[in-house]
Design a protein around this motif. Structure first.
Motif, PDB file in Angstrom:
ATOM      1  N   LEU A 135       0.748  -1.141  -0.066  1.00 17.14           N
ATOM      2  CA  LEU A 135      -0.072   0.019   0.025  1.00 17.14           C
ATOM      3  C   LEU A 135       0.924   1.377   0.087  1.00 17.14           C
ATOM      4  N   GLU A 136       2.159   1.014   0.820  1.00 16.03           N
ATOM      5  CA  GLU A 136       2.917   2.481   0.510  1.00 16.03           C
ATOM      6  C   GLU A 136       3.403   2.571  -0.737  1.00 16.03           C
ATOM      7  N   THR A 193      -2.630   3.845  -5.559  1.00 14.79           N
ATOM      8  CA  THR A 193      -3.523   3.476  -6.214  1.00 14.79           C
ATOM      9  C   THR A 193      -4.259   1.957  -5.847  1.00 14.79           C
ATOM     10  N   LEU A 194      -3.331   1.455  -5.168  1.00 13.95           N
ATOM     11  CA  LEU A 194      -3.924  -0.187  -5.014  1.00 13.95           C
ATOM     12  C   LEU A 194      -4.622  -0.268  -3.605  1.00 13.95           C
ATOM     13  N   THR A 195      -5.454  -1.450  -4.012  1.00  9.28           N
ATOM     14  CA  THR A 195      -6.638  -1.696  -2.996  1.00  9.28           C
ATOM     15  C   THR A 195      -6.071  -3.154  -2.560  1.00  9.28           C
ATOM     16  N   PHE A 240      -4.548   3.808   5.819  1.00  7.94           N
ATOM     17  CA  PHE A 240      -4.945   3.648   4.530  1.00  7.94           C
ATOM     18  C   PHE A 240      -6.512   3.469   3.866  1.00  7.94           C
ATOM     19  N   GLY A 241      -7.247   3.863   4.862  1.00  6.54           N
ATOM     20  CA  GLY A 241      -8.405   3.892   4.835  1.00  6.54           C
ATOM     21  C   GLY A 241      -9.195   2.749   3.989  1.00  6.54           C
ATOM     22  N   ASP A 242     -10.148   3.047   2.891  1.00  5.38           N
ATOM     23  CA  ASP A 242     -10.896   2.096   2.058  1.00  5.38           C
ATOM     24  C   ASP A 242      -9.901   1.335   1.308  1.00  5.38           C
TER      25      ASP A 242
END
Length: 318
Positions: free
Chosen positions: A47-48, A52-54, A75-77
Motif C-alpha cells: 500500500l505504501e 492507487t492499490l487496494t 490507508f482507509g478504504d
C-alpha cells in the motif's frame, strides 16, 4: 506503536513486492489479495509503494486481523479486512464486488503472533494449554486430537504431516498417558515426545517435539486441505498478466504448491504432436522454474526465514 507488528519482519518482503509490482500496472485501480494477512507487513509495504492499490486482506486469526487493521487504518478504504480462511478467497473477493484481481499473495504456515504468544499453544519450548488453533473461535484443538483420536489415526497424522519416524512409539506413549489423565499441556506433550525418541536421535535436528507439534497444528487447522482448495480458485481469479506468489515453510505445503503450479503451466497438447495446439496451450507460466530461497542477508536478519521456499506463477491467457 511499539507492539509485535512493528517488530515483526516479513519474510522475503522485497522479493514479494518485486514479483507483484508488474501486476499493479495492469489496471488503473489494481487489487491484490493478501490471503494470509498476519500482522500486515506485506500489505503495508504494498500500500505504501502503490498509491492507487487496494488490498483485500484475509486472515482466520481474529487477533491478527484486529492488530493488522489498526496498523493499516491510515490507508482507509484501500485496505479491506476479512475474517475468513483463505480457501474462501472466491467468496471474499466477490463480496467486495470484484470478478478478477491483479495479484494474490500467500504466506503459509503459522504466523509470528501465534508462535510468540505462549498461551496459543503452538510452542513446545514454553508451557501452555494444548490448543494450536489459528482461529480460537472454532475448530478442534490439539488437545482434543491427542486425547480422542484412535491410535491408528494419530500415527498416520504424525507420519504424514510431521514425517515423524518414531510415530508409533510416540502414539503408544500418548495412549498410555491419556488413559491416566487427559494431555492438555504443551510441555507435558513435548516431554512425552522427547522421552519416546531414542537418545542418539535426540542429539541432532533441533527439538524432538518439532515434528509432532507441526503435525498436530496442520491437523487442527486443516492447513494442507486449505492450500489444496484455495490455489486453484486463486489462479482462476487472476486477470491476464496477474500473478500468484506463495511462501511455503515446510515441504508438504511446498509440494502441493509446486504440483498445482506445474499442472497449470503445462501444455495439454498430446505429446506425439510436433507443435503446441493453441486450444491446449498452457494459460499460466512459472515465473521461476524452481523455488526461490532467502538471501544470506535475510537469513542473518531473520532466522525464521530459513525454511522458506517462494514460488510464483503468471497468467498468460484467459
Amino acid at each position: 506503536m511499539n507492539d509485535a507488528s512493528t517488530q515483526h519482519i516479513s519474510v522475503m518482503l522485497d522479493r514479494c513486492i518485486e514479483l507483484l509490482s508488474p501486476t499493479t500496472q495492469l489496471t488503473q485501480s489494481p487489487v491484490i489479495v493478501d490471503c494470509t494477512l498476519g500482522l500486515g507487513g506485506h500489505t503495508e509495504a504494498l500500500l505504501e509503494k502503490f498509491p492507487t492499490l487496494t488490498v483485500i486482506g484475509i486472515d482466520r486469526d481474529p487477533i491478527a486481523l484486529e492488530r493488522a487493521s489498526a496498523r493499516l487504518a491510515r490507508f482507509g478504504d484501500r485496505f479491506k479486512p476479512n475474517h475468513a480462511i483463505f480457501d474462501r478467497i472466491g467468496e471474499v473477493v466477490a463480496s467486495h464486488g470484484y470478478k478478477s484481481v491483479n495479484g494474490i499473495l500467500f504466506d503459509l504456515g503459522v504466523s509470528s503472533i501465534q508462535l510468540d504468544e505462549v498461551d496459543r499453544g503452538f510452542s513446545y519450548s514454553q508451557d501452555a494449554p494444548l490448543d494450536m488453533r489459528m482461529d480460537r473461535t472454532r475448530g478442534i484443538t490439539a488437545s482434543e486430537i491427542v486425547n480422542t483420536y484412535a491410535p491408528g489415526a494419530l500415527v498416520k497424522i504424525l507420519r504424514t504431516y510431521g514425517e515423524e519416524k518414531f510415530a508409533t512409539r510416540i502414539v503408544e506413549n500418548i495412549v498410555k498417558a491419556r488413559a491416566k489423565a487427559p494431555l492438555n499441556s504443551t510441555q507435558e506433550l513435548a516431554t512425552l515426545v522427547k522421552e519416546s525418541i531414542p537418545a542418539a536421535t535426540r542429539r541432532t535436528g533441533g527439538n524432538p517435539a518439532k515434528r509432532t507439534f507441526q503435525a498436530l497444528r496442520i491437523e487442527a487447522n486443516d492447513e494442507l486441505g486449505a492450500v489444496t482448495r484455495a490455489l486453484p480458485v486463486a489462479l482462476d481469479l487472476l486477470m491476464v498478466g496477474g500473478r500468484v506468489v506463495v511462501l511455503s515453510f515446510q515441504s508438504l505445503e511446498d509440494r502441493i504448491v509446486k504440483e498445482i503450479f506445474v499442472e497449470r503451466s503445462t501444455s495439454k497438447t498430446p505429446r506425439d504432436l510436433p507443435v503446441d495446439l493453441p486450444e491446449f496451450a498452457a494459460k499460466f507460466a512459472l515465473v521461476s522454474k524452481s523455488g526461490e530461497t532467502p538471501s544470506d542477508q535475510e537469513l542473518a536478519n531473520n532466522p525464521r526465514s530459513a525454511s522458506v521456499r517462494l514460488r510464483a506463477i503468471e497468467r498468460l491467457a484467459a
